[in-house]
Write a protein that holds these residues in place. Sequence first.
Motif, PDB file in Angstrom:
ATOM      1  N   GLU A   1       0.835  -1.200   0.000  1.00 35.69           N
ATOM      2  CA  GLU A   1       0.000   0.000   0.000  1.00 35.69           C
ATOM      3  C   GLU A   1       0.871   1.251   0.000  1.00 35.69           C
ATOM      4  O   GLU A   1       2.005   1.236   0.490  1.00 35.69           O
ATOM      5  CB  GLU A   1      -0.923   0.019   1.216  1.00 35.69           C
ATOM      6  CG  GLU A   1      -1.934  -1.125   1.238  1.00 35.69           C
ATOM      7  CD  GLU A   1      -2.907  -0.994   2.404  1.00 35.69           C
ATOM      8  OE1 GLU A   1      -2.710  -0.083   3.242  1.00 35.69           O
ATOM      9  OE2 GLU A   1      -3.846  -1.800   2.473  1.00 35.69           O
ATOM     10  N   ALA A   2       0.310   2.323  -0.540  1.00 37.90           N
ATOM     11  CA  ALA A   2       1.038   3.590  -0.616  1.00 37.90           C
ATOM     12  C   ALA A   2       0.875   4.362   0.698  1.00 37.90           C
ATOM     13  O   ALA A   2      -0.237   4.700   1.096  1.00 37.90           O
ATOM     14  CB  ALA A   2       0.515   4.431  -1.780  1.00 37.90           C
TER      15      ALA A   2
ATOM     16  N   GLU B   1      -5.702   8.721   4.379  1.00 40.01           N
ATOM     17  CA  GLU B   1      -4.572   8.008   3.788  1.00 40.01           C
ATOM     18  C   GLU B   1      -3.583   7.649   4.898  1.00 40.01           C
ATOM     19  O   GLU B   1      -3.400   8.414   5.853  1.00 40.01           O
ATOM     20  CB  GLU B   1      -3.877   8.866   2.730  1.00 40.01           C
ATOM     21  CG  GLU B   1      -3.396  10.198   3.256  1.00 40.01           C
ATOM     22  CD  GLU B   1      -2.998  11.165   2.158  1.00 40.01           C
ATOM     23  OE1 GLU B   1      -3.509  11.026   1.026  1.00 40.01           O
ATOM     24  OE2 GLU B   1      -2.174  12.048   2.434  1.00 40.01           O
ATOM     25  N   PRO B   2      -2.959   6.479   4.801  1.00 40.18           N
ATOM     26  CA  PRO B   2      -1.981   6.109   5.826  1.00 40.18           C
ATOM     27  C   PRO B   2      -0.741   6.990   5.748  1.00 40.18           C
ATOM     28  O   PRO B   2      -0.252   7.307   4.657  1.00 40.18           O
ATOM     29  CB  PRO B   2      -1.655   4.643   5.500  1.00 40.18           C
ATOM     30  CG  PRO B   2      -1.984   4.487   4.059  1.00 40.18           C
ATOM     31  CD  PRO B   2      -3.117   5.431   3.784  1.00 40.18           C
ATOM     32  N   VAL B   3      -0.240   7.386   6.908  1.00 33.44           N
ATOM     33  CA  VAL B   3       0.894   8.314   6.980  1.00 33.44           C
ATOM     34  C   VAL B   3       1.997   7.708   7.839  1.00 33.44           C
ATOM     35  O   VAL B   3       1.738   7.205   8.940  1.00 33.44           O
ATOM     36  CB  VAL B   3       0.461   9.676   7.569  1.00 33.44           C
ATOM     37  CG1 VAL B   3       1.682  10.572   7.809  1.00 33.44           C
ATOM     38  CG2 VAL B   3      -0.530  10.366   6.644  1.00 33.44           C
ATOM     39  N   LEU B   4       3.200   7.765   7.330  1.00 29.53           N
ATOM     40  CA  LEU B   4       4.381   7.364   8.076  1.00 29.53           C
ATOM     41  C   LEU B   4       5.134   8.641   8.429  1.00 29.53           C
ATOM     42  O   LEU B   4       5.625   9.336   7.543  1.00 29.53           O
ATOM     43  CB  LEU B   4       5.254   6.432   7.225  1.00 29.53           C
ATOM     44  CG  LEU B   4       6.382   5.657   7.906  1.00 29.53           C
ATOM     45  CD1 LEU B   4       6.875   4.540   6.989  1.00 29.53           C
ATOM     46  CD2 LEU B   4       7.563   6.545   8.264  1.00 29.53           C
ATOM     47  N   GLU B   5       5.178   8.946   9.728  1.00 28.23           N
ATOM     48  CA  GLU B   5       5.808  10.193  10.168  1.00 28.23           C
ATOM     49  C   GLU B   5       7.206   9.927  10.718  1.00 28.23           C
ATOM     50  O   GLU B   5       7.404   9.063  11.562  1.00 28.23           O
ATOM     51  CB  GLU B   5       4.964  10.862  11.248  1.00 28.23           C
ATOM     52  CG  GLU B   5       5.560  12.177  11.745  1.00 28.23           C
ATOM     53  CD  GLU B   5       4.747  12.828  12.842  1.00 28.23           C
ATOM     54  OE1 GLU B   5       5.200  13.848  13.395  1.00 28.23           O
ATOM     55  OE2 GLU B   5       3.650  12.299  13.159  1.00 28.23           O
TER      56      GLU B   5
ATOM     57  N   ILE C   1       9.345  -5.910   2.991  1.00 31.55           N
ATOM     58  CA  ILE C   1       8.293  -5.191   3.706  1.00 31.55           C
ATOM     59  C   ILE C   1       7.516  -4.254   2.790  1.00 31.55           C
ATOM     60  O   ILE C   1       6.395  -3.850   3.099  1.00 31.55           O
ATOM     61  CB  ILE C   1       8.882  -4.411   4.918  1.00 31.55           C
ATOM     62  CG1 ILE C   1       7.777  -4.050   5.922  1.00 31.55           C
ATOM     63  CG2 ILE C   1       9.617  -3.161   4.460  1.00 31.55           C
ATOM     64  CD1 ILE C   1       7.101  -5.238   6.545  1.00 31.55           C
ATOM     65  N   HIS C   2       8.087  -3.906   1.634  1.00 31.75           N
ATOM     66  CA  HIS C   2       7.370  -3.060   0.678  1.00 31.75           C
ATOM     67  C   HIS C   2       6.263  -3.830  -0.043  1.00 31.75           C
ATOM     68  O   HIS C   2       5.344  -3.213  -0.587  1.00 31.75           O
ATOM     69  CB  HIS C   2       8.331  -2.515  -0.378  1.00 31.75           C
ATOM     70  CG  HIS C   2       9.386  -1.590   0.143  1.00 31.75           C
ATOM     71  ND1 HIS C   2       9.094  -0.428   0.829  1.00 31.75           N
ATOM     72  CD2 HIS C   2      10.744  -1.643   0.065  1.00 31.75           C
ATOM     73  CE1 HIS C   2      10.216   0.190   1.149  1.00 31.75           C
ATOM     74  NE2 HIS C   2      11.228  -0.525   0.697  1.00 31.75           N
ATOM     75  N   LEU C   3       6.352  -5.140  -0.093  1.00 31.59           N
ATOM     76  CA  LEU C   3       5.480  -5.961  -0.943  1.00 31.59           C
ATOM     77  C   LEU C   3       4.198  -6.372  -0.238  1.00 31.59           C
ATOM     78  O   LEU C   3       4.124  -6.392   0.992  1.00 31.59           O
ATOM     79  CB  LEU C   3       6.246  -7.211  -1.375  1.00 31.59           C
ATOM     80  CG  LEU C   3       7.491  -6.977  -2.219  1.00 31.59           C
ATOM     81  CD1 LEU C   3       8.217  -8.294  -2.464  1.00 31.59           C
ATOM     82  CD2 LEU C   3       7.129  -6.324  -3.548  1.00 31.59           C
ATOM     83  N   PRO C   4       3.180  -6.753  -1.007  1.00 34.86           N
ATOM     84  CA  PRO C   4       1.953  -7.285  -0.394  1.00 34.86           C
ATOM     85  C   PRO C   4       2.253  -8.529   0.437  1.00 34.86           C
ATOM     86  O   PRO C   4       3.184  -9.283   0.135  1.00 34.86           O
ATOM     87  CB  PRO C   4       1.069  -7.620  -1.608  1.00 34.86           C
ATOM     88  CG  PRO C   4       1.592  -6.762  -2.716  1.00 34.86           C
ATOM     89  CD  PRO C   4       3.069  -6.639  -2.480  1.00 34.86           C
ATOM     90  N   LEU C   5       1.440  -8.771   1.424  1.00 39.28           N
ATOM     91  CA  LEU C   5       1.670  -9.883   2.337  1.00 39.28           C
ATOM     92  C   LEU C   5       1.698 -11.222   1.604  1.00 39.28           C
ATOM     93  O   LEU C   5       2.450 -12.122   1.974  1.00 39.28           O
ATOM     94  CB  LEU C   5       0.594  -9.902   3.426  1.00 39.28           C
ATOM     95  CG  LEU C   5       0.751 -10.968   4.513  1.00 39.28           C
ATOM     96  CD1 LEU C   5       2.076 -10.800   5.256  1.00 39.28           C
ATOM     97  CD2 LEU C   5      -0.416 -10.910   5.489  1.00 39.28           C
ATOM     98  N   GLY C   6       0.914 -11.358   0.545  1.00 37.42           N
ATOM     99  CA  GLY C   6       0.895 -12.614  -0.188  1.00 37.42           C
ATOM    100  C   GLY C   6       2.246 -12.974  -0.776  1.00 37.42           C
ATOM    101  O   GLY C   6       2.637 -14.154  -0.781  1.00 37.42           O
ATOM    102  N   LEU C   7       2.983 -11.993  -1.284  1.00 34.94           N
ATOM    103  CA  LEU C   7       4.306 -12.258  -1.839  1.00 34.94           C
ATOM    104  C   LEU C   7       5.330 -12.510  -0.728  1.00 34.94           C
ATOM    105  O   LEU C   7       6.231 -13.328  -0.879  1.00 34.94           O
ATOM    106  CB  LEU C   7       4.753 -11.101  -2.727  1.00 34.94           C
ATOM    107  CG  LEU C   7       3.951 -10.915  -4.021  1.00 34.94           C
ATOM    108  CD1 LEU C   7       4.568  -9.805  -4.870  1.00 34.94           C
ATOM    109  CD2 LEU C   7       3.879 -12.203  -4.818  1.00 34.94           C
TER     110      LEU C   7
END
Length: 230
Positions: free
Chosen positions: A82-83, A103-107, A175-181
């Motif tokens: 997810e972005a 939107e999800p935020v990484l601070e 960790i960037h990838l979807p959980l399925g991968l």
Amino acid sequence: MVLQGQRVAYTLKRSVRKTLGLRIDQRGLTVGVPVRVGLHDVEAFIRSHAAWVVEKLHARPAPVVPPVFEPAEGAIIPFLGEAWHLRIGRGNNRVLWHESGPEPVLELALRAGGDARLLLLRGLQQKGLELFRNRVEAFCLRIGRPLPAVGLSSARTRWGSCSTRSGIRLHWRLIHLPLGLIDYVVAHEVAHLVEMNHSPRFWSVVESLYPDYSAARKALRQAGASLPHI
């Protein structure tokens, strides 16, 4: 080894097969070798195909090197497929994950003079290690194996590894990838706890853990090329 005046590195992959084989891709030369074939015979086989190897290596397109990701206000970073939007704030060098809101935020709560890239890297790796341990444990329970040591890797060409000495290591960039991968890579490495090879029995274990592993392998190759370089 040297072929036609050019130094050529290669990757050796032993498996249950009857013949030797050569493959050239973006990573270079890979030699598929039956289990009992010695290194002398392997290099003799490569030399017998020297002209083909050198020609194919020269014909490879130049690798596309993605730009280094710059952590800046409003930048987008993929997390579990997810972005997430980056926010640069002030604080005591902490990473804050805001999942509520539109939107999800990484601070990145930086102290004065702090390094945003290093803080982002630390935050992603901490999340990755926590998640990877949980997923490895879940797959180990399914095959009745105890949880091995789980660590992070930064290997250049491998998403994961499994060793009887060091346990399972997974590349933090997963960790960037979807959980399925991520689960496919975890299933692959956990299967090595049963079969420390890539024999048909190994792939049978993988399939029992992750039935659609073939499609996941293809998707992983495609997705890996687009991940940010931090």
